[in-house]
Motif scaffolding. Structure first.
Motif, PDB file in Angstrom:
ATOM      1  N   LEU A 115       6.507  -3.366 -15.695  1.00 25.21           N
ATOM      2  CA  LEU A 115       5.741  -2.473 -14.831  1.00 25.21           C
ATOM      3  C   LEU A 115       4.539  -3.265 -14.314  1.00 25.21           C
ATOM      4  CD1 LEU A 115       4.937   0.404 -13.780  1.00 25.21           C
ATOM      5  CD2 LEU A 115       3.761   0.712 -15.959  1.00 25.21           C
ATOM      6  N   PHE A 116       4.377  -3.349 -12.981  1.00 26.45           N
ATOM      7  CA  PHE A 116       3.293  -4.177 -12.457  1.00 26.45           C
ATOM      8  C   PHE A 116       2.318  -3.439 -11.551  1.00 26.45           C
ATOM      9  CE2 PHE A 116       6.415  -4.356  -9.113  1.00 26.45           C
ATOM     10  CZ  PHE A 116       5.699  -4.512  -7.937  1.00 26.45           C
ATOM     11  N   ALA A 117       2.625  -2.214 -11.147  1.00 34.45           N
ATOM     12  CA  ALA A 117       1.708  -1.447 -10.296  1.00 34.45           C
ATOM     13  C   ALA A 117       2.144   0.008 -10.278  1.00 34.45           C
ATOM     14  CB  ALA A 117       1.683  -2.007  -8.875  1.00 34.45           C
ATOM     15  N   ARG A 118       1.226   0.867  -9.869  1.00 35.36           N
ATOM     16  CA  ARG A 118       1.534   2.280  -9.688  1.00 35.36           C
ATOM     17  C   ARG A 118       1.032   2.740  -8.321  1.00 35.36           C
ATOM     18  NH1 ARG A 118       0.419   2.478 -15.448  1.00 35.36           N
ATOM     19  NH2 ARG A 118       2.222   3.356 -16.560  1.00 35.36           N
ATOM     20  N   ASN A 119       1.685   3.766  -7.799  1.00 31.57           N
ATOM     21  CA  ASN A 119       1.331   4.347  -6.513  1.00 31.57           C
ATOM     22  C   ASN A 119       1.462   5.859  -6.660  1.00 31.57           C
ATOM     23  OD1 ASN A 119       0.646   4.420  -3.777  1.00 31.57           O
ATOM     24  ND2 ASN A 119       2.210   2.943  -3.172  1.00 31.57           N
ATOM     25  N   GLU A 131      -6.623  -4.057  -3.934  1.00 33.20           N
ATOM     26  CA  GLU A 131      -7.273  -4.022  -2.620  1.00 33.20           C
ATOM     27  C   GLU A 131      -6.475  -3.184  -1.631  1.00 33.20           C
ATOM     28  OE1 GLU A 131      -7.769  -8.023  -1.337  1.00 33.20           O
ATOM     29  OE2 GLU A 131      -9.279  -8.514  -2.851  1.00 33.20           O
ATOM     30  N   TYR A 132      -5.173  -3.122  -1.809  1.00 37.62           N
ATOM     31  CA  TYR A 132      -4.314  -2.343  -0.910  1.00 37.62           C
ATOM     32  C   TYR A 132      -4.074  -0.919  -1.423  1.00 37.62           C
ATOM     33  CZ  TYR A 132      -3.350  -6.299   2.125  1.00 37.62           C
ATOM     34  OH  TYR A 132      -3.473  -7.338   3.023  1.00 37.62           O
ATOM     35  N   GLY A 133      -4.801  -0.525  -2.468  1.00 36.87           N
ATOM     36  CA  GLY A 133      -4.750   0.854  -2.923  1.00 36.87           C
ATOM     37  C   GLY A 133      -3.818   1.137  -4.083  1.00 36.87           C
ATOM     38  N   PHE A 134      -3.163   0.108  -4.622  1.00 38.34           N
ATOM     39  CA  PHE A 134      -2.297   0.322  -5.774  1.00 38.34           C
ATOM     40  C   PHE A 134      -3.139   0.429  -7.046  1.00 38.34           C
ATOM     41  CE2 PHE A 134       0.477  -1.726  -2.713  1.00 38.34           C
ATOM     42  CZ  PHE A 134       1.660  -1.021  -2.830  1.00 38.34           C
ATOM     43  N   ASP A 135      -2.619   1.150  -8.022  1.00 39.96           N
ATOM     44  CA  ASP A 135      -3.219   1.182  -9.344  1.00 39.96           C
ATOM     45  C   ASP A 135      -2.664  -0.014 -10.094  1.00 39.96           C
ATOM     46  OD1 ASP A 135      -4.108   1.621 -11.891  1.00 39.96           O
ATOM     47  OD2 ASP A 135      -3.124   3.548 -12.176  1.00 39.96           O
ATOM     48  N   ALA A 136      -3.514  -1.012 -10.284  1.00 40.90           N
ATOM     49  CA  ALA A 136      -3.088  -2.268 -10.909  1.00 40.90           C
ATOM     50  C   ALA A 136      -3.936  -2.474 -12.167  1.00 40.90           C
ATOM     51  CB  ALA A 136      -3.277  -3.436  -9.940  1.00 40.90           C
ATOM     52  N   SER A 137      -3.290  -2.443 -13.321  1.00 43.47           N
ATOM     53  CA  SER A 137      -4.035  -2.360 -14.593  1.00 43.47           C
ATOM     54  C   SER A 137      -4.589  -3.675 -15.087  1.00 43.47           C
ATOM     55  CB  SER A 137      -3.131  -1.761 -15.673  1.00 43.47           C
ATOM     56  OG  SER A 137      -1.984  -2.573 -15.872  1.00 43.47           O
ATOM     57  N   ALA A 138      -4.137  -4.802 -14.511  1.00 43.89           N
ATOM     58  CA  ALA A 138      -4.599  -6.100 -15.022  1.00 43.89           C
ATOM     59  C   ALA A 138      -5.757  -6.668 -14.204  1.00 43.89           C
ATOM     60  CB  ALA A 138      -3.435  -7.108 -15.037  1.00 43.89           C
ATOM     61  N   ALA A 191       4.319   6.984  -8.819  1.00 47.63           N
ATOM     62  CA  ALA A 191       5.391   6.014  -8.604  1.00 47.63           C
ATOM     63  C   ALA A 191       5.114   4.764  -9.438  1.00 47.63           C
ATOM     64  CB  ALA A 191       5.482   5.649  -7.126  1.00 47.63           C
ATOM     65  N   ASP A 192       6.035   4.429 -10.342  1.00 46.29           N
ATOM     66  CA  ASP A 192       5.935   3.219 -11.157  1.00 46.29           C
ATOM     67  C   ASP A 192       6.736   2.103 -10.496  1.00 46.29           C
ATOM     68  OD1 ASP A 192       4.428   4.574 -13.030  1.00 46.29           O
ATOM     69  OD2 ASP A 192       6.138   5.029 -14.321  1.00 46.29           O
ATOM     70  N   TYR A 193       6.120   0.940 -10.331  1.00 44.52           N
ATOM     71  CA  TYR A 193       6.751  -0.198  -9.665  1.00 44.52           C
ATOM     72  C   TYR A 193       7.195  -1.221 -10.709  1.00 44.52           C
ATOM     73  CZ  TYR A 193       5.257   1.181  -4.935  1.00 44.52           C
ATOM     74  OH  TYR A 193       5.102   1.826  -3.728  1.00 44.52           O
ATOM     75  N   ALA A 204       9.936  -0.344  -5.914  1.00 42.65           N
ATOM     76  CA  ALA A 204       9.006   0.791  -5.922  1.00 42.65           C
ATOM     77  C   ALA A 204       9.357   1.808  -7.002  1.00 42.65           C
ATOM     78  CB  ALA A 204       8.973   1.456  -4.554  1.00 42.65           C
ATOM     79  N   ASN A 205      10.316   1.497  -7.833  1.00 37.44           N
ATOM     80  CA  ASN A 205      10.569   2.309  -9.027  1.00 37.44           C
ATOM     81  C   ASN A 205      11.059   1.386 -10.138  1.00 37.44           C
ATOM     82  OD1 ASN A 205      13.279   1.777  -8.522  1.00 37.44           O
ATOM     83  ND2 ASN A 205      13.849   3.893  -8.103  1.00 37.44           N
ATOM     84  N   MET A 206      11.261   1.954 -11.320  1.00 34.45           N
ATOM     85  CA  MET A 206      11.750   1.161 -12.439  1.00 34.45           C
ATOM     86  C   MET A 206      13.276   1.170 -12.500  1.00 34.45           C
ATOM     87  SD  MET A 206       8.962   0.042 -13.878  1.00 34.45           S
ATOM     88  CE  MET A 206       9.372  -0.443 -15.552  1.00 34.45           C
ATOM     89  N   ARG A 207      13.892   2.196 -11.889  1.00 33.84           N
ATOM     90  CA  ARG A 207      15.338   2.384 -12.024  1.00 33.84           C
ATOM     91  C   ARG A 207      16.129   1.239 -11.417  1.00 33.84           C
ATOM     92  NH1 ARG A 207      19.138   4.956  -8.810  1.00 33.84           N
ATOM     93  NH2 ARG A 207      17.534   5.850  -7.456  1.00 33.84           N
ATOM     94  N   HIS A 208      15.764   0.800 -10.231  1.00 35.47           N
ATOM     95  CA  HIS A 208      16.559  -0.241  -9.575  1.00 35.47           C
ATOM     96  C   HIS A 208      16.527  -1.578 -10.341  1.00 35.47           C
ATOM     97  CE1 HIS A 208      17.656   2.381  -6.393  1.00 35.47           C
ATOM     98  NE2 HIS A 208      16.453   2.478  -5.875  1.00 35.47           N
ATOM     99  N   PRO A 209      15.359  -2.061 -10.775  1.00 36.31           N
ATOM    100  CA  PRO A 209      15.405  -3.290 -11.585  1.00 36.31           C
ATOM    101  C   PRO A 209      16.097  -3.094 -12.930  1.00 36.31           C
ATOM    102  CG  PRO A 209      13.152  -2.486 -11.365  1.00 36.31           C
ATOM    103  CD  PRO A 209      13.977  -1.702 -10.414  1.00 36.31           C
ATOM    104  N   HIS A 210      15.952  -1.898 -13.520  1.00 37.44           N
ATOM    105  CA  HIS A 210      16.662  -1.644 -14.785  1.00 37.44           C
ATOM    106  C   HIS A 210      18.179  -1.637 -14.562  1.00 37.44           C
ATOM    107  CE1 HIS A 210      13.689  -1.211 -17.846  1.00 37.44           C
ATOM    108  NE2 HIS A 210      13.031  -0.244 -17.222  1.00 37.44           N
ATOM    109  N   THR A 211      18.618  -1.182 -13.392  1.00 31.07           N
ATOM    110  CA  THR A 211      20.051  -1.207 -13.078  1.00 31.07           C
ATOM    111  C   THR A 211      20.556  -2.645 -13.053  1.00 31.07           C
ATOM    112  OG1 THR A 211      19.951   0.849 -11.798  1.00 31.07           O
ATOM    113  CG2 THR A 211      21.784  -0.635 -11.325  1.00 31.07           C
ATOM    114  N   LEU A 212      19.772  -3.538 -12.446  1.00 29.93           N
ATOM    115  CA  LEU A 212      20.151  -4.955 -12.412  1.00 29.93           C
ATOM    116  C   LEU A 212      20.124  -5.552 -13.814  1.00 29.93           C
ATOM    117  CD1 LEU A 212      18.172  -6.064  -9.225  1.00 29.93           C
ATOM    118  CD2 LEU A 212      20.638  -5.705  -9.411  1.00 29.93           C
TER     119      LEU A 212
END
Length: 263
Positions: A95-99, A251-258, A219-221, A76-84
């Motif tokens: 980045l695949f979705a926004r909330n 459909e679940y309310g996320f901002d999905a650009s593709a 929120a950037d996912y 649900a953020n970019m920080r945790h995957p960037h940490t990995l």
């Protein structure tokens, strides 16, 4: 991206279309409804099973760091995957979705977008959030407090009721945020707007209050494929990023650009 184009990317990455191994997907709890559907659709389309695991993004990252087998991680953020990624455990991060954040309120609370800050500051209001650092939703709530001009007061009174390693769990089958408010643990709870919609579906009397523009927090996912993942993990990641996967997120309310706009 058309399916043939996706296949071209897969082949360019050296992935065999015939490969088939079960995929382990670790993802943020706020993605549970949407990515469960995406994973089911992927399995039906490609004949590969996906084992899904959902929870607070920070805690999921810690589980991966501790050695649990995850092939794809959707945070649900970019920080945790960037940490990995920085630790050499996979990448790149996409980045695949926004909330965004909304306020969820009990039925008897008198509150609107214009009065939300005053109501949160009221000494009688029990203000709930998720747990910062363990769950990005809590971090975003504290970011909202920082924008309010009353950060210290709001942070001091915030009840960190969800998302932590020791947070109380709702009964089986209950929405976490609907349960928190329905069981009278808080008067107002700051959570993702997508979570608020699911909570109101379960408890229709709950109120969804939009956050004032001046306090709005997005929120950037982020998505990452981990090192050592089987080839099918890349196909799953591409499926999430494809118009088909993005349409489910929308459909679940996320901002999905593709999401495809049509011909």
């Amino acid at each position: 991206m058309h399916r043939n184009a996706v296949l071209a990317v897969i082949l360019a990455c050296g992935i065999s279309p015939a490969a088939a191994e079960d995929i382990s997907l670790y993802a943020a709890g706020s993605l549970k409804a949407a990515l469960s559907d995406v994973a089911e659709n992927y399995s039906e389309t490609y004949g590969t099973k996906v084992a899904t695991h959902f929870g607070p993004s920070g805690l999921m990252r810690e589980r991966i760091e501790a050695g649990e087998t995850a092939h794809v991680f959707a945070s649900a953020n970019m920080r945790h995957p960037h940490t990995l990624e920085s630790a050499g455990k996979g990448g790149p991060v996409a980045l695949f979705a926004r909330n965004r954040l909304c306020a969820l309120a009990r039925p008897e609370v008198t509150v609107t977008t214009d009065t939300l800050l005053d109501v949160m500051l009221d000494g009688e209001t029990r203000l709930g959030t998720s747990t910062p650092k363990a769950d990005p939703s809590g971090d975003y709530a504290f970011d909202l407090f920082d924008k309010s001009g009353h950060a210290d007061a709001l942070k001091a009174k915030a009840l960190q009721l969800t998302g932590g390693p020791d947070s109380a769990k709702p009964p089986e089958g209950r929405n976490n945020y609907a349960w928190v408010l329905d069981s009278d643990q808080a008067d107002i709870f700051l959570t993702y707007c997508t979570n608020a919609v699911l909570a109101k579906t379960e408890v229709p009397d709950l109120q969804i209050v939009q956050v004032p523009e001046a306090l709005s927090v997005g929120a950037d996912y982020g998505l990452i494929v981990l090192d050592g993942a089987p080839p099918e993990a890349w196909k799953l990641a591409l499926h999430i990023l494809s118009p088909a996967g993005q349409a489910v997120l929308a459909e679940y309310g996320f901002d999905a650009s593709a999401v495809a706009k049509g011909d």
